[in-house]
Every structure is written in structure tokens, then in C-alpha cells.
Scaffold this active site. Sequence first.
Site, mmCIF file in Angstrom:
data_model
loop_
_atom_site.group_PDB
_atom_site.id
_atom_site.type_symbol
_atom_site.label_atom_id
_atom_site.label_comp_id
_atom_site.label_asym_id
_atom_site.label_seq_id
_atom_site.Cartn_x
_atom_site.Cartn_y
_atom_site.Cartn_z
ATOM 1 N N GLU A 119 0.880 -1.179 -0.019
ATOM 2 C CA GLU A 119 -0.040 0.006 0.258
ATOM 3 C C GLU A 119 0.826 1.003 0.017
ATOM 4 O O GLU A 119 0.557 2.074 -0.758
ATOM 5 C CB GLU A 119 -0.988 0.046 1.155
ATOM 6 C CG GLU A 119 -2.226 -0.730 0.908
ATOM 7 C CD GLU A 119 -1.830 -2.258 0.992
ATOM 8 O OE1 GLU A 119 -1.046 -2.842 1.679
ATOM 9 O OE2 GLU A 119 -3.015 -2.951 1.190
ATOM 10 N N HIS A 144 -11.612 -4.745 10.043
ATOM 11 C CA HIS A 144 -11.792 -4.566 8.609
ATOM 12 C C HIS A 144 -13.174 -3.964 8.545
ATOM 13 O O HIS A 144 -13.908 -3.957 7.690
ATOM 14 C CB HIS A 144 -12.041 -5.902 7.777
ATOM 15 C CG HIS A 144 -10.822 -6.276 7.345
ATOM 16 N ND1 HIS A 144 -9.619 -6.699 8.365
ATOM 17 C CD2 HIS A 144 -10.360 -6.731 6.111
ATOM 18 C CE1 HIS A 144 -8.499 -7.108 7.254
ATOM 19 N NE2 HIS A 144 -9.016 -7.304 6.090
HETATM 20 C C1 TPP Z 1 -2.232 -4.300 4.573
HETATM 21 C C2 TPP Z 1 -3.137 -5.231 3.955
HETATM 22 N N1 TPP Z 1 -3.439 -5.066 2.516
HETATM 23 C C3 TPP Z 1 -3.848 -6.010 1.925
HETATM 24 C C4 TPP Z 1 -4.868 -6.934 2.547
HETATM 25 C C5 TPP Z 1 -5.826 -7.736 1.794
HETATM 26 N N2 TPP Z 1 -5.574 -9.163 1.785
HETATM 27 C C6 TPP Z 1 -5.799 -10.022 2.509
HETATM 28 S S1 TPP Z 1 -5.233 -11.554 2.247
HETATM 29 C C7 TPP Z 1 -4.329 -10.918 1.087
HETATM 30 C C8 TPP Z 1 -3.409 -11.869 0.040
HETATM 31 C C9 TPP Z 1 -2.489 -12.399 0.886
HETATM 32 O O1 TPP Z 1 -1.585 -13.490 0.248
HETATM 33 P P1 TPP Z 1 -0.599 -14.181 0.799
HETATM 34 O O2 TPP Z 1 0.316 -13.264 1.427
HETATM 35 O O3 TPP Z 1 0.007 -15.089 -0.158
HETATM 36 O O4 TPP Z 1 -1.471 -15.109 1.793
HETATM 37 P P2 TPP Z 1 -2.373 -16.324 1.791
HETATM 38 O O5 TPP Z 1 -3.710 -15.595 1.636
HETATM 39 O O6 TPP Z 1 -2.088 -16.870 0.087
HETATM 40 O O7 TPP Z 1 -2.063 -17.126 2.818
HETATM 41 C C10 TPP Z 1 -4.619 -9.595 0.815
HETATM 42 C C11 TPP Z 1 -4.027 -8.875 -0.126
HETATM 43 C C12 TPP Z 1 -4.719 -6.878 3.921
HETATM 44 N N3 TPP Z 1 -5.480 -7.585 4.454
HETATM 45 N N4 TPP Z 1 -3.883 -6.221 4.440
#
Ligand code: TPP
Lengths: 330, 330, 335, 335
Positions: free
Chosen positions: C60, C129
Site C-alpha cells: 500500500e 476490517h
Molecule cells: C495491509 C493489507 N493489505 C491488503 C490486505 C488484503 N489481503 C488479505 S489476504 C491478501 C493476500 C495475501 O496473500 P498471501 O500473503 O500470499 O497469503 P495467503 O492469503 O495466500 O495465505 C490480501 C492482499 C490486507 N489484509 N492487509
Amino acid sequence: MTNSISRRSEIRSNELAWYERMLEIREFENQVNALFASGSIRGTTHLCNGQEALDIAIASLLRNDDVVAATYRSHGIALALGLTPHSVLAEIMGKATGCAGGVGGSMHLCDKSVGLLPTSAIIGGGMPIAAGAALSFQIRKQDRVALALFGDGSTNIGSFHESMNLASIWKLPVIYICDNNVYGEYSRINLTTPIEDLHIRAESYAMPHEKVDGMSVYTLREALERAIERARSGGGPTFIEAKTYRFAGHSRADQAPYRPVGELESWKSRDPILVLENQFKESGKLTEDSIAAKKMETEKRIAEIVQEVQNDPEPLVGDIFKNIWAGSRS
Amino acid sequence: MTNSISRRSEIRSNELAWYERMLEIREFENQVNALFASGSIRGTTHLCNGQEALDIAIASLLRNDDVVAATYRSHGIALALGLTPHSVLAEIMGKATGCAGGVGGSMHLCDKSVGLLPTSAIIGGGMPIAAGAALSFQIRKQDRVALALFGDGSTNIGSFHESMNLASIWKLPVIYICDNNVYGEYSRINLTTPIEDLHIRAESYAMPHEKVDGMSVYTLREALERAIERARSGGGPTFIEAKTYRFAGHSRADQAPYRPVGELESWKSRDPILVLENQFKESGKLTEDSIAAKKMETEKRIAEIVQEVQNDPEPLVGDIFKNIWAGSRS
Amino acid sequence: MADMRVRQAIVQALSDEMSEDPNVILFGEDIAAAEGPFKTSEGLLDKFGPERVRDTPISEMAFTGAAVGAAMMGMRPVIEIMFMEFLGVALDQLVTEAAKMHYLSHGEYSVPMVVRASNASGLGFGSQHSQTLENWVVATPGLKVVTLSDAQSAYSLLRAAIREPNPVMFLEPRILYAERGPVDTSIKLEIGKARLIQGGNDVTMVAMGNMVNVAKQAAKQSSLSCEIIDLSTLVPWDRQTVLASVKKTKRLIVVEEAPLSGGWGSEIVAEVTSNLFTELIAPPIRITTPDTPVPFSGVLEAKFTPAPDDVTRQLKYLVETNQAPKPWWVMAGLH
Amino acid sequence: MADMRVRQAIVQALSDEMSEDPNVILFGEDIAAAEGPFKTSEGLLDKFGPERVRDTPISEMAFTGAAVGAAMMGMRPVIEIMFMEFLGVALDQLVTEAAKMHYLSHGEYSVPMVVRASNASGLGFGSQHSQTLENWVVATPGLKVVTLSDAQSAYSLLRAAIREPNPVMFLEPRILYAERGPVDTSIKLEIGKARLIQGGNDVTMVAMGNMVNVAKQAAKQSSLSCEIIDLSTLVPWDRQTVLASVKKTKRLIVVEEAPLSGGWGSEIVAEVTSNLFTELIAPPIRITTPDTPVPFSGVLEAKFTPAPDDVTRQLKYLVETNQAPKPWWVMAGLH
Ligand SMILES: Cc1ncc(C[n+]2csc(CCOP(=O)(O)OP(=O)(O)O)c2C)c(N)n1
Ligand SMILES: Cc1ncc(C[n+]2csc(CCOP(=O)(O)OP(=O)(O)O)c2C)c(N)n1
Ligand SMILES: [Mg+2]
Ligand SMILES: [Mg+2]
């Protein structure tokens, strides 16, 4: 009596329990998926199907006084660490009997007795917190370990970088584990990240690192043992990248239309449950019959828990005002 | 007439101007130091003595339509890029004639005509902004380049990590330059950062990188030329680490008591002004006499400017309310 | 005039602006190929291509800052912060860089960017959230703050925000994405202008976001004549419209989803009181959420935001007694 | 009872707490070897050693988060955010993690940490290093917010903050660091309690930080009888003390350094108005900084914050006319 601590002991002392717990997690997630689809769960859920091996490996090695900082995708690690399916499902369903009394939900699980810190729904949220827990262990000369669990996509957040650097310069007893399940939400990791092996990022912090097959409990345990030993003996942090795959969609109703054809199937052939099952079959720990029995037992048990939780009480409306301020009664 | 653009042309077309500008920067900083000590400058200042070579190398190569995102330590890059000593000093002294009308101060210099974006006083502030400028060049198919300048300590901030990754995955025409002057404030870099060569951090982003002697204009220019060529031709970003040294304290009255004995002296033997002076003496471009004359001219000129600026008008109090909202009159 | 869901109105506004101005670009997490976690960029990648519609890494700070830099070069970036909370890792770029850029460049640069973020409660996303978090972006001269409340305002305010020469924080109460409403694409709404939702004489109700709907329902089920104002722009808010209304009704109620302590409603109350002290016949009051994190449980979350009934009760008490009622959660026996 | 500078009072409070409780640890940028950019940790590295007093990399998110984690394990970390603006790269850990940890752990964990940050204007640090920014940390149930105003409150409030079981944002107006004042180390101040600075009958003045001094000077040079309250704790603020005072004086002026729009003063005004509407004889007003970034120039910065003269003029107008004066910058002809 079954509680978090007894369930945790089980998995530390008994290899067959690894398998049983993996079945439990898988069935649990399947039921969560069904409950979400039927509208019985609100908000969101993030399933861990395919990633159970890592959760089990961690829980089988950490002590109860170690701590884990994990994410919104934590049903698996919570169950592995010992939380009861009842208390986790109740939390996911917002019941008073949930591990956070129903105010947390699927993304916020917690149990101090087995070291599960409140899981964070913010990417990067738990990484420095794990470092801070480790700092307290270091200062108090305790041989405890903190562990941060996060996904592949999370290695692009600033907090990752800062936390890794801090952990390294202070030689903190913390283990950073990236569960590389190939996707961050709906984006394949290669679309957001210009390198394939994420563990090499540890070079930027002069931190020991390794990549490991995330589908094999035994292999994961070996890597983890090295890291835990290093942390407990004052050798500082380690970064581990576990190569795994997310069998489910990212969250809620995601059907993962973005997967390349055949990718899911190819990974499923190395389903971590299957991998362990085969190992146990070879060593005679399991037979086709005992496997079938265990699966049936698990399905039945989880089905019963679903029933129970559905009948559990909702929180009292006054609970909105509870646990906001520490040390005060209100 | 002397303005930013003509001063910028000079340094792009005339090698002797490099030397003259370095003398100017050095003398400027010395006067700023004296003015601060005597209470004529308020707030804070961050001098660039010892780091002039990089500023000159950059200004001698970038075009006017390229942009630079720099930091609170930007007197040197501002003068190198063409801002007049008058407008920079006036800004530092909060005069109406300053490049930001006196509302910015030492940490906030800006001149759109030569591509100096408002410098940021926040560590990591300019890094993604440079990426964004580069993004606009890429989308518009312009062969312009954005450049972000920052210190060694700033490679530990989250924004560094995120910006480098974003620049790489989008192949943006941006150049990240770390002016490794060995210290971040009062902390030697090795106390906060577990690696010595910071440029290797670019490996985490599959970004081309190199380290270069920060005391030599010619060597810096070579590295920069490669990076600029890469950026202009669609080859994406580059990370350059320039090894240099901060001859002054961090800011304000800092006397840098934390330096190891002999360190400053050893670096001063490779003073970038001296390095260039020797090269020009060898090639006959400069003689002892012409050097002395240039130094005298510079001192005299800067002294006059100090006088002028001291007599410059203060901003009008109503200026507090200006330039807050774009596109509105107030 | 079509009926649209709020999220479709957002898509339409983005699409129309992108068609008219090649400088408008979009980026954010999963907004391109996946068309946005809340489907607020449906079809836009197909229509405008991968140069102008981009997925970002989970970074972000970097992509907010990239929007600042691109805007300074004359683009009009619209970025998506999926949940407002995520600005907590990137606030610096918006408040300390973008908002001060015009000022610090002596007017040379401007930053015409829009940060869209979904916010507020109601869908079971839990404490991290579900907040409204306007407080993070107020008290920041140089930054405008806007909140949509229905499909029409989603469309018209977003278009205005994209045309605005200053950085705009554009808040989208997540619970409204699926709501339907008529959208007249020829209607222009101005940043800085409040919307009169309905006229009335007994009391002025000022609301934003989903609380506009709560205020409407509360007014409907009460027998009072309520003037309802959708503030729409929180910074700079429309003092003129609000003051004129309260001058007429002589009573003010702010209905807001932020917590009582530190919420934006106090600003409205303070200004109105300072300006219309002698004309008010009752104390201006705020109906807010309580000073608690947002709970996950459906039972609790439903009680966390003031419901129309709660508002009606407060309304009635205020007008009948010309005294401030106790907070609605006390009236409702929750605490 | 010694006379101390504010920064020495801070050192003393840290030192005393560290002596009494081995769980108290300090970290931040250049706070150990260099003893703090503002010398607020002078001698502490020598006294308590490098395990408990640590320099960090330039990584606010990491070290703020590390404080959260350490606090959850039972330590009492006190961290330094050199300039409040730097929280813009780390706000997430404080607001979205620390403040919600007790709640999300169903009361199992608590986060007894203190985030010290220097803030406010007056020393020529420019737009990105001079804001008060209380708005970032209000509206956050679970987080307390405190501001010192002199050496005594620096000492006593910081000690109380360190003993507090909840996360505390501890604001230190930078301009006060060099100010001297008496410190009685046996005086205990409570988080959540306002300080009565002087009693009076004509008007209640509520202030925080350096504005307490401005209020005092303004009162002194006026002929009115002013009751001055140093709010000290902004969250949760002391409603009881403020309401009791205004009940008596029937007039309220908030003197604050935050901008008019979005500043914390509106909260005080709103609550007082809702509660004491019929007892007020004049509109409650706020005397704030204007809605502009903080300018660097000494001439401008001196005009940016309300001076005692400005406050006196507002005071006089309010009490004499029982009407709200125009903003001081309008009265002073600046705008
Ligand atoms: C600071 C922030 N940005 C965006 C999100 C939205 N978000 C939730 S899960 C996710 C994907 C995360 O991917 P990864 O680290 O590969 O973990 P996975 O979900 O595959 O376990 C995102 C972008 C968030 N929760 N926090
Ligand atoms: C986010 C943030 N944290 C801390 C600071 C305070 N600070 C200003 S300069 C500085 C040191 C930076 O060191 P380096 O990057 O090496 O640059 P140098 O000053 O040596 O040029 C620090 C910590 C800041 N301005 N912003
Ligand atoms: Mg992933
Ligand atoms: Mg440096």
C-alpha cells in the site's frame, strides 16, 4: 477432558496424531466452506486446504510457552496448536463459546494457553509482533521462540522488510515462515513479485534461510528443528519458505478461475495428507482400514461439533462493551 | 540571466562547471553551517559536505524533463540541478524569495523547471513517488527518467522494499540511488543493518544493481549512464549504491562524536572535490592558480548572496493561507 | 435513467472518466484481472487495457506513493485501498506527502489523485476490517474527504473527485456496494456541497454514508418533520447548507457511524453551536456508534450501529423535551 | 523539589520506572548511544545497559510492532517516535493491532506499551515535522492518549502511562522540552484526570500541551476570572472535571494547536453543549490553528499558532458579548 493443552500434548508426543489432526483440519475446512456457502457463516473465511503439513509440523515442535503470530488464514494452525474444533468453529460462527467469545470471527483466533497470539487480518501485522515477543524472551534470557507465519504475497509489504532486518540485527529468537501457496488473493505470485524463490530475500538481512517442501511434515520438521534450535541457542532468526499450494479459493466464495489449467490437479497429487498417509502406510503405522476408520471418525466428530456449535448461545449484547480496556472492570 | 535552467545547461555542457559547482556547494554548506551556528537559520539543516560528487554526476546527466525525488539533505542536489544559491539559501532562511516562498525551509526544496520534486523530510517518502513519476513516463511512452536519492539508513524503511519491488515488477524507468555516507543520524550503518553492501538488496527484486565509488564524478557518471540508458530504453529500474561519507554532522549542531578516530580524516583524503581537482590538474584543465581564483570567486559570490538574502523580504503573513488547495484562488 | 447497484455506479463513473480522459489510470490489489475484490472495476481491464488498469503487489505504501508521483506528472490516478484500515500502513503518503505537495512546491505541483477505500461495518468483517476511520484523514489541509451514500452519489461524486485538482479520499461504505438506486449520469455533484435529502422543519439531521439511510428510515417512522442532509464531503464540509438548515429547524442531530469519542460529528456540532447559539432551541446531539471496536458476531454487530428505531427514539426525545437524550445504547439498555 | 527542564523530567520518569520495574525497556532511533535526538534518554543506556535501552534501525513499523509483541509478553516497552508524523508509516501497529489486542484475545493479552512522540510547532521544523496529529489516534477504543504540558506533568504522567495496562500514545510538544519547571517526584497524576491549572468564574478554558501556557498568559493579561483546565488525557478525557467547571463558569473556550477542522476541541465543545445546553450563557468556542499546513518561516510560524494576545482578544469578546468572535486570524487581519 479435551482442551487446548491436552490436544497440544497429543501432537507433540504421537506421530499418528499428526495424521489425525490433518484429517481434522481438512474436514473442518470443508465444513466451514459448506457452512459459509449455506449462509451460516457471515463475513469471510480463508481456508487452508493443502497447507496442513506446515501447521502440523510447527505444532509438533513448538513448546506451549512459545508463541505464534499468524494471519486471517489460521483455522489450521489454531487446530494444530490445540484449539478445539468447537472453540474455533464457534468463533467463526460468532458464538459466545468461541475462542474470542464471538467478537473476533474467522480472522481473529487466539488462545494464550498454547501461545496463539490473536491472529491479524492485516498483511504484515504479525511480523514485528513476533519479533517483539522474541525480544522479550531474549531480554529475560528465556529459551522461548516466537514464530511468524505468513503468505507469499505478504513478502511484499514494508513490515516484512523492517521486521526481518530488526530481527536479524538484534539476533532475536524468531522464525519467519512464508507459506508460499503460489497466490496472494487472486494474483499468482509471479505477477506481483519478480523473483521465484522468496527465501533469498533473507540475504538482505544476513539471515539464514532455506526453502522446503511444504507438503511433507517430516521435511518441514527438519527445517523447523534447525531453526528452532538456532533460535533457542542464541543463534538468531531464520527465514523458511515452505512451498505449498492453496487447494481452495482465496476466501469466501472464490472459485479460483485464475488458476492455469492442471495446476491444482498437479499439486493435489502431492496432497500433504496423502504424502503422510503413504509414509505411514509404508511404515505400517496405517492401513487402508485404519485410514478409512479415522476418516469416518473425523467426519462424524466434526459433524457433531457443527451441530453443537449451531446450538451454542450467541454472545450477550452487553458483550460489545467487554475487554476493551485492560485492567478495568466495565 | 542566471536562472535554474541556465545553470542546469552549464553543468550538462561544461566539465569545468562540475568543479565550480562542487566548490559552490561546499562553500554554500559552510555558510549555512555558520548561519545556523549564529542563529540566523532556524529549525534544522542537513549538510552534504563530502557527497557533492553524486549530485554533480546526476545533474550532469539528467535532462530537464527528468525528475528527482530527494530528501531533507538536498542543498547539494538542488544547487547541482540548477537552483540558484540565492533561492536555496532564501528558502533555508525562510525568505519570500526562497524556492518555496519560505514556507518550506531547508528540508523542502523544489523547482519544477529542472525537475526537482519537493524534497521529503520523511524517510522513504520520495521512493514510491519516483516510481509513480516513472509510471507516468512509461504509460505516456516518454523516454523520461525518475530518480530517487536517499541514504544508507533509509534502506531499512518499508517504503524502500515496497517501492523497489513495484518498480521492478512494472519495469519502471526509475533509478534508486543510495548515498551510503556510513551514518543514519548518529548511528553507524553497521549498527542498524546486518549487511555491508546495501546494493545486494536489489537481488530481492531481481533489479540490476551496482556499487560505485561515491567520491568520483567520472565513475559515478559511468554507473549512472548505464542506469539511465537502461531506463530510457525500457529496461527498467536500477539500484546504485554510492559509497561516500558525510563530512559534517547529521544535522543542526551535531559534532559527530560517535565517529571512530581517524575515520573522517581517512575519508577526507578522498574528498570528491580533491579527486576531481587532481584529475583536472593532470589533464591540464586546472592549475594551482586557476583553482585558487575559482575558490576565491566562489567564496566572494556566496558571501554576497548571504548578504543579499539577509536583506530579502520576509513572507507576508497572509502567505500562510496560500497554495493549500490547487485550482482555487485563496 | 438506469437503476444500478452502487458498485456498478462506481464502475460506470470510472469508465466514463477513463473514456473522457486518457490520464485517468487505476491501480490497486486485484482490481485488474479479478475486477476488484468488491467488483468495483468490472470490465475495466478489458476496456482500457493493462497499461491503465493494473494489479499491484501487496504494498500500500508503494502504490499510494506511486499515485502521488504519477499525479504530480499530470496523470489522474485512482487507487483502491481495499479496506480503509490498510491506509494504516500507508497514511504517510496521503497525509504527509500528497496533501502538502502543492503547498511545499509553492503551487508548482498539484496532486490530482483519488484514493478509494471501502469502509464501515455491517458485513461481519470484524474489528480490523470494519471501521470508518475518517479521523485519520481529517485535520489535513490539502486533502479532501468524500463519502458516497447511494448509487447516484457514488457515480456523480466519484466523477467529481477524479476531476478535482487536489488529492481526494473517497470513502465507500462497503455495505452499500450491493444496494440499488437510480443513476442519472447527467447529474453533476460538487465536492464540498452537501445534498439535501429531504426538507423538514422540526430538526436537521446530518449524516454520511449508510447513516443517511438510517436517518431516512428513522425520519419516516417518526411523526416529525425532519430535514435530512447528506454531508457527502466531510472536508471541506458545507457549512453554509448545514447552518442554513439549522437556522430554520433550530435543532441538530448528527447521525454517524464513527465512535462517539473522536468522531467527525463533533465538528458539525461545535461549528453549529458557535454560530447559531442563540437560535438553537435544543442542544445539538450526536448519534454515533459506541466507543468499542467493531464486534464480529452478527448479533453484536447489528447492535453496534444505531438502528432506525434507536434514531427515532432519540429524535422524539430531543424534539419533545428539547433536552439531550442519553446515548442510544443506554436508552436501549445495552450498557 | 527540583527545577527541571521538561526533557529532564522525562529522563527522570523513565529512569525511575526502569529502576522500579525490570520489565520497562526503551527503544527507538538514536535513543541509546546518542541519548535521544532531543536528549530525552540522557544517561539511560549507561545506567540500564544495552539490553534494555536500544537503538533501532529506521523502521517505525517494525519497532512499534516489536513493542506490541514485547508488551504482550509482559514487558513494558516505551518507544520513541521522534516526530509524530513518523507514525504515518506505522499507525497500523498502534491503532489496528495494539489497541484491539485485548479485545481480540477475549481479555487474555494486554498491551502495556507507551509510544512517546514529539509533536507540534514552533521550532521551524516545517510542514512535515510540526503537526499535532492527535486526530490519528483518537476514535480508537483501547488506546489512551496523553499530552504533557510542563515538567511536572512530563514526569508524573509519563510514570502513570508506563504503569497503565493499556497502550498509551504519549505526546510531547517539542517546544516544551527546554522549558523549566518544578518537579515533585512524589506527585502522582492519573491518566484520565484533567489538571486544574487555576480557578476562575467568568469562563472555562480547556487546553493541552503548550496551549496551556498560552491560555495562562492570555488569562493573566486579561481582567477576567478564567478557570484553566489542562486536559492532559485526551482519551479518555475527563468529562466530569470539564463539565463541572463549565457548569460553574457557564462559558467554554478550547485553546488548541490542531487545525480548526478536524481538531480535538470540537469533541469537548460538542459534549459540553449536549450536556449543559441550558446552562451556557455564551456559545462554546474553539481557538485553534488555521486550516493550513505548518509554515517554516519564523515570521509565519509565529503567526500560525494563536498567541496570548489573540486569545485574550477572543476571551474578551466572548465574555463581553456572549457571542462567538470571528476566528482569531480574521480578527488579527491575517486572512
Ligand atoms: C495491509 C493489507 N493489505 C491488503 C490486505 C488484503 N489481503 C488479505 S489476504 C491478501 C493476500 C495475501 O496473500 P498471501 O500473503 O500470499 O497469503 P495467503 O492469503 O495466500 O495465505 C490480501 C492482499 C490486507 N489484509 N492487509
Ligand atoms: C519515517 C522517518 N523516520 C525517522 C526520521 C528521522 N530521520 C531523519 S534523517 C534520519 C537518518 C537517515 O539516514 P540516511 O538514510 O543514511 O540518510 P542521511 O541522513 O545519512 O543522508 C532519520 C532517522 C524521518 N525523517 N522519517
Ligand atoms: Mg499466498
Ligand atoms: Mg546516511
